[in-house]
Enzyme design. Structure first.
Site, short mmCIF file in Angstrom:
data_model
loop_
_atom_site.label_atom_id
_atom_site.label_comp_id
_atom_site.label_asym_id
_atom_site.label_seq_id
_atom_site.Cartn_x
_atom_site.Cartn_y
_atom_site.Cartn_z
N GLU A 180 2.10 -0.28 -11.57
CA GLU A 180 2.39 -1.44 -10.72
C GLU A 180 3.15 -2.52 -11.48
O GLU A 180 4.03 -3.18 -10.92
CB GLU A 180 1.10 -2.01 -10.14
N TYR B 289 0.48 -9.81 -5.67
CA TYR B 289 0.84 -8.44 -5.29
C TYR B 289 0.08 -7.40 -6.12
O TYR B 289 -0.57 -6.50 -5.56
CB TYR B 289 2.36 -8.19 -5.44
N ASP C 233 4.87 -7.05 -1.09
CA ASP C 233 6.07 -7.09 -1.93
C ASP C 233 7.30 -7.22 -1.02
O ASP C 233 7.17 -7.45 0.18
CB ASP C 233 6.14 -5.84 -2.80
#
Length: 347
Positions: A40, A123, A141
């Site tokens: 991520e 996020y 996002d």
DNA sequence: AATCCGGGGTG
DNA sequence: CACCCAGGATT
């Protein structure tokens, strides 16, 4: 479509589509929360295809949080070299150290706690919580804002900070309580593969029947994004210099842009004190060409010179002489690699 | 809220 | 060239 019926429709069709069509990506083959965290972070502002080889190398070099916590900064940056946004690497290591020290090497499972960790913003918090732990939390996002702005025909400016909060609330309203991982990843997958910025493939879309933008023919004008990028230009002379013993002159950058990365000496054209700063007297330098490199809001133009040099160690304030083998181990930003390639090609 | 922080793919 | 990408930290 009535709101709760629309949410149900999106949940069911999106998740079914995702389960069937999802791409086979390395981080979708693991259940290790730490590896999902790495993916991520690497994926922040970075495309999937770019990340894949970096993810493979990084998780192989640092398979556990303990391995990453113990890594040398140059080793860390070398594995991140070319990926950009290098503070991500340092923040990830700092975050891993926090998790080891404060949470006994177990990543927290609440948004409140995980959000205190270095490098984990709104996020990434939601992404790790939902994907690694199945916690129903939003992960908004750029893909998600684009998809939802079209599904609900929302004309809010996605360049504004408050708009992200609007989408976060919307996701919490419609997220699947049973499979938040597939729901969040489905939204992102849809944005990456079908609901693309240009020329969205609406005829292949699994949730087209619920898409208000498609119904109104607005899919190409959404999302609304106003912000403009103002870029500055900076000119440098750059010097790829070799000493009589074969070693090359490099220096380590400070804070800010490309922090702690290594480079060949760069002199801003306005800088008239270059000779005293480096304490260098060089001969036989010749121009070997020009390197240009575009950053987010900066453009470098570097006139590259190569040559032999001797340094007055008494006067030199900066710089280290390294062998070509040592040079290869240093983290070098792409524009500096371009300088090296130019000099090698000129020989 | 605005700015800084990389690099590459795409049209 | 412009846009944008599985954004976060800092001011």
């Amino acid at each position: 479509m009535e709101p709760s019926a629309k949410a149900t429709y999106i949940r069911e069709h999106l998740i079914a589509w995702y389960q069937e069509e999802k791409r086979d990506l390395p981080w979708r083959r693991t259940s290790d929360p730490y590896h999902i965290w790495i993916s991520e972070v690497m994926l922040q502002q970075t495309r999937v295809d770019t990340v894949i080889p970096y993810y493979e190398r990084f998780t192989k070099a640092f398979p556990t949080m303990k391995d990453l916590a113990a890594a040398e900064e140059d080793h860390l940056l070398k594995l991140w070299e070319g990926l950009g946004y290098y503070s991500r690497a340092r923040n990830l290591q700092a975050g891993v150290r926090e998790v080891i020290e404060r949470y006994g090497a177990e990543i927290p499972k609440s948004r409140e706690e995980i959000s205190t960790i270095k490098g984990i913003g709104p996020y990434t918090a939601g992404a790790v919580l939902s994907i690694a732990y199945g916690v129903p939390e939003h992960a908004v996002d750029g893909n998600v804002m684009r998809v939802l702005s079209r599904l609900y025909a929302l004309e809010n400016d996605i360049a504004q900070a408050k708009t992200r909060k609007l989408f976060e609330h919307l996701v919490m309203d419609i997220i699947s309580p049973d499979d938040p991982s597939s729901f969040n990843q489905g939204l992102m997958e849809l944005g990456a593969v079908i609901c693309t910025p240009q020329k969205p493939k609406c005829l292949l879309c699994p949730v087209r029947e619920a898409c208000q933008a498609f119904a109104e023919g607005k899919e190409t004008i959404l999302p609304i994004k106003t912000k403009k990028i103002k870029s500055k230009s900076v000119q440098y002379n750059g010097y790829v210099l070799q000493r009589a013993d074969g070693k090359w002159l490099v220096e380590q950058r400070g804070e800010g842009l490309l922090a702690k990365m290594w480079q060949f000496p760069l002199i801003e054209l306005e800088d008239t004190e270059w000779n005293t700063r480096y304490g260098i007297a060089w001969s036989e330098t010749e121009s070997v060409g020009e390197v240009t490199h575009v950053f987010s809001h900066l453009k470098w133009t570097v006139n590259v010179y190569a040559g032999k040099a001797e340094v007055d160690d008494q006067k030199a304030e900066v710089g280290v002489w390294v062998t070509e083998e040592e040079l290869a181990k240093l983290p070098l930003p792409v524009p500096i690699q371009k300088m090296w390639n130019l000099r090698q090609a000129y020989k």
